[in-house]
Design an enzyme around this catalytic site. Structure first.
Site, PDB file in Angstrom:
ATOM      1  N   CYS B 128       0.841  -1.185   0.000  1.00  0.00           N
ATOM      2  CA  CYS B 128       0.000   0.000   0.000  1.00  0.00           C
ATOM      3  C   CYS B 128       0.884   1.246   0.000  1.00  0.00           C
ATOM      4  O   CYS B 128       1.700   1.427   0.903  1.00  0.00           O
ATOM      5  CB  CYS B 128      -0.921   0.043   1.217  1.00  0.00           C
ATOM      6  SG  CYS B 128      -1.913   1.551   1.230  1.00  0.00           S
ATOM      7  N   LYS B 164       0.741  -9.618  -2.176  1.00  0.00           N
ATOM      8  CA  LYS B 164       0.325  -8.597  -3.149  1.00  0.00           C
ATOM      9  C   LYS B 164       1.448  -7.587  -3.338  1.00  0.00           C
ATOM     10  O   LYS B 164       1.866  -6.924  -2.391  1.00  0.00           O
ATOM     11  CB  LYS B 164      -0.958  -7.903  -2.691  1.00  0.00           C
ATOM     12  CG  LYS B 164      -1.493  -6.923  -3.745  1.00  0.00           C
ATOM     13  CD  LYS B 164      -2.914  -6.497  -3.444  1.00  0.00           C
ATOM     14  CE  LYS B 164      -3.409  -5.479  -4.464  1.00  0.00           C
ATOM     15  NZ  LYS B 164      -4.776  -5.038  -4.182  1.00  0.00           N
ATOM     16  N   ILE B 190      -1.137  -5.946  -9.945  1.00  0.00           N
ATOM     17  CA  ILE B 190      -0.317  -4.990  -9.221  1.00  0.00           C
ATOM     18  C   ILE B 190      -1.192  -4.154  -8.274  1.00  0.00           C
ATOM     19  O   ILE B 190      -2.378  -3.986  -8.522  1.00  0.00           O
ATOM     20  CB  ILE B 190       0.429  -4.014 -10.176  1.00  0.00           C
ATOM     21  CG1 ILE B 190      -0.548  -3.224 -11.044  1.00  0.00           C
ATOM     22  CG2 ILE B 190       1.422  -4.760 -11.040  1.00  0.00           C
ATOM     23  CD1 ILE B 190       0.074  -2.156 -11.951  1.00  0.00           C
ATOM     24  N   GLY B 242      -5.319  -4.467 -12.345  1.00  0.00           N
ATOM     25  CA  GLY B 242      -4.824  -3.140 -12.703  1.00  0.00           C
ATOM     26  C   GLY B 242      -5.597  -2.621 -13.891  1.00  0.00           C
ATOM     27  O   GLY B 242      -5.262  -2.896 -15.029  1.00  0.00           O
ATOM     28  N   THR B 265     -11.298  -0.578  -9.644  1.00  0.00           N
ATOM     29  CA  THR B 265     -11.873   0.747  -9.870  1.00  0.00           C
ATOM     30  C   THR B 265     -13.151   0.715 -10.719  1.00  0.00           C
ATOM     31  O   THR B 265     -14.043   1.545 -10.527  1.00  0.00           O
ATOM     32  CB  THR B 265     -10.797   1.640 -10.522  1.00  0.00           C
ATOM     33  OG1 THR B 265      -9.677   1.678  -9.630  1.00  0.00           O
ATOM     34  CG2 THR B 265     -11.287   3.053 -10.764  1.00  0.00           C
TER      35      THR B 265
END
Lengths: 258, 301
Positions: B128, B164, B190, B242, B265
């Site tokens: 992160c 991750k 990613i 991604g 997203t």
């Protein structure tokens, strides 16, 4: 709440940069309460995130959305023509709670004014005495005539070109308007000032907040506001504006940290 | 037609997962998408204790993507085990629990408890970009990446562990090899690319955290390239992600070498997109007479 396609009925400019759009979206309109909002999505694929837009009116299967052109998304919506479709999610958020008080002061500032119209109508229909205080930058006002149907309207302008010279809080103080029960939407400095004045006078301020959002449904935690106590969902001192809000009793919020 | 894939011994009905942090624990999305249709739900990162996250603004749109600096706000493991995981247990889908921490002990304490839970796979976030202590520091140094992997594996019991990885490194294959050496069962990649946006009217940073993680379609070619590189550098199964927004995007990742994919997203633009991607992949297989999805995994050499 549903994710659907609405049909644009009309788009008008009602003041410089202020758009008044009527959208046919029966499922959302039927459910919508004052203070709730919708998320509108751009057609352009490079602009991904929904735009939260307040509900100005909800009637007969239609949503009236009044917004300011502030960037790419709102400019794209303003170009819509009658018959165009628009992707829409809503109604989003909690909306205003049922109010016990017989006298309610409704306060709107700038582009926080539109959602107060639907609220004012509902309060009037419930037989309440509604006093409406609207703050504008200057005399380029909008929606004032519509508000006059639901209560006495007081105007404040930043430049003094109309009504009280100053903020909505200046107008409330100057005219001795009751802050027993205040419902408000507007820019954060206005809401903070109004909340502190209301609390100092023993009243209740129900204020509607705005924040950058990503999902609009409570999953991404983008649009939080700081709270005085640990929030029941997040288990930290943050509440989601899109889900626990956008309307909060100001006593729940911690303005010292936001 | 077969759409089943296997991740470190765990069978998924299809390769479509949700990307951690974009989907909560599925509770908010369940009314828009049938979770039973998904290969699995990857939950938002959970830590041993509740985390408050960063100040707002936390999110900002950019062309073809967005920046976020949520800062891994989460209610902590107790609430997660009482509320979130039982919610997911109602569905016929795999539960992949993403874990975050500031220190090795925070990771291992969480993993120890999750090893006894109904989680099918643990995904360890060592990448992160928005949390200062821990997180990214584990994911950008090969030695530390190997050590944290070993530490987590030691306490994970039978749960497969996927590490991750961050794209914010000079050579992602070095980190991939390090976590493989540390005993990882798989790799997710990613995470977001660190970015910045300036608000030119306010003459300041658009995000309160100054920097944020870039996600969305804008990063997809970078992600496909990294999945391809890592697929050729290690023997582990990969969860690729991604910028995936449609079935065609998902298939690119499969062909580059990912066994499963996560959709992130795109959930913000269409809360029903994950189930649509499942249907889109099935249509692609049908239209191209592909009997088994495994035929196309890593088919581009």
């Amino acid at each position: 709440m549903e994710y659907t396609k609405g049909t644009v009925v009309s788009v008008q400019t009602i003041a410089p940069g202020i758009i008044d759009m009527l959208v046919n979206a029966p499922g959302i309109a039927k459910e919508a309460r004052p203070g709730q909002f919708v998320c509108l999505y751009c057609d352009d694929n490079a602009h991904l995130l929904p735009r939260p837009i307040s509900i100005c009116e909800s009637m007969n299967g239609h949503l009236r959305l009044v917004f300011r052109i502030v960037g790419f998304g709102t400019a794209e919506f303003a170009e819509k023509k009658s018959g165009d479709t628009i992707k829409i999610l809503g109604p989003v958020g909690n909306g205003y709670p049922d109010i016990d008080s017989e006298d309610v002061t409704v306060v709107g500032g700038g582009i926080g004014i539109p959602p107060m119209l639907y609220l004012s109508r509902k309060l009037k229909e419930q037989g309440k005495k509604v006093t409406i205080v609207l703050g504008f930058r200057d005399k380029g006002t909008f929606l004032v005539d519509a508000f006059e149907n639901y209560g006495k309207v007081v105007i404040a302008t930043d430049d003094g070109s109309l009504g009280v010279h100053g903020t909505v809080v200046d107008a409330i103080r100057e005219l001795g308007i009751s802050v027993h029960t205040v419902c408000a939407c507007g820019p954060m400095p206005m809401l903070k000032g109004l909340a502190s004045y209301t609390e100092a006078n023993g009243g209740t301020a129900l204020i509607s907040l705005e924040e950058r959002m990503a999902c609009g449904i409570g999953a991404c935690l983008g649009c939080i506001t700081k709270t005085r106590e640990v929030d029941g969902h997040s288990h930290v001192k943050n509440a989601r504006i899109c889900t626990e809000g956008p309307v909060f009793d100001s006593k729940v919020l911690d303005f010292t940290r936001s | 037609m077969n759409t089943e894939v296997k991740l470190a011994g765990v069978t998924l009905k299809n390769p479509v997962l949700t990307a951690s942090g974009t989907f909560g624990s599925g509770i908010e999305f369940a009314r828009f998408t049938d979770l039973n249709k998904l290969g699995g739900v990857v939950t938002k990162g959970v830590s041993v204790t509740p985390w408050e996250g960063n100040p707002t603004p936390r999110v900002m749109e950019t062309t073809g993507g967005m920046l976020n600096a949520i800062g891994l706000q989460n209610p902590g493991l107790d609430v997660f085990l009482e509320r979130d995981l039982p919610f997911l247990e109602q569905f016929n889908t795999r539960k992949i629990v993403n874990v975050c921490g500031h220190t090795t002990e925070e990771y291992t304490d969480a993993v120890k408890r999750l090893s006894e839970s109904s989680a099918d796979i643990l995904e360890i976030n060592i990448s992160c970009p928005n949390v200062k202590a821990g997180g990214i520091t584990f994911g950008t140094d090969p030695k530390m990446a190997e050590e944290i992997t070993k530490a987590v594996k030691n306490v994970a019991g039978k749960k497969p562990v996927f590490m991750k990885l961050s794209p914010n490194v000079t050579d992602i294959t070095e980190i991939a090899k390090a976590v493989e050496a540390g005993g990882a069962d798989g790799i997710s990649l990613i995470n977001t690319l660190m970015g910045m946006k300036i608000d030119i009217r306010r003459r300041t940073f658009a995000l309160a955290n100054r920097t944020g993680g870039l996600s969305g379609p804008a990063i997809k070619p970078v992600a496909v390239r990294m999945v391809y590189q890592v697929a050729h550098a290690v023997k582990l199964p990969l969860i690729g992600m991604g910028g995936i927004a449609c079935a065609d995007d998902a298939i690119e990742f499969l062909m580059a070498g990912a066994t499963a994919i996560s959709v992130g997203t795109a959930n913000f633009r269409n809360p029903g997109v994950t189930a649509e991607i499942v249907s889109g992949i099935e249509a692609f297989l049908r239209d191209n007479n592909i009997a088994d999805i495994n035929e196309i995994i890593g088919c581009v050499k």
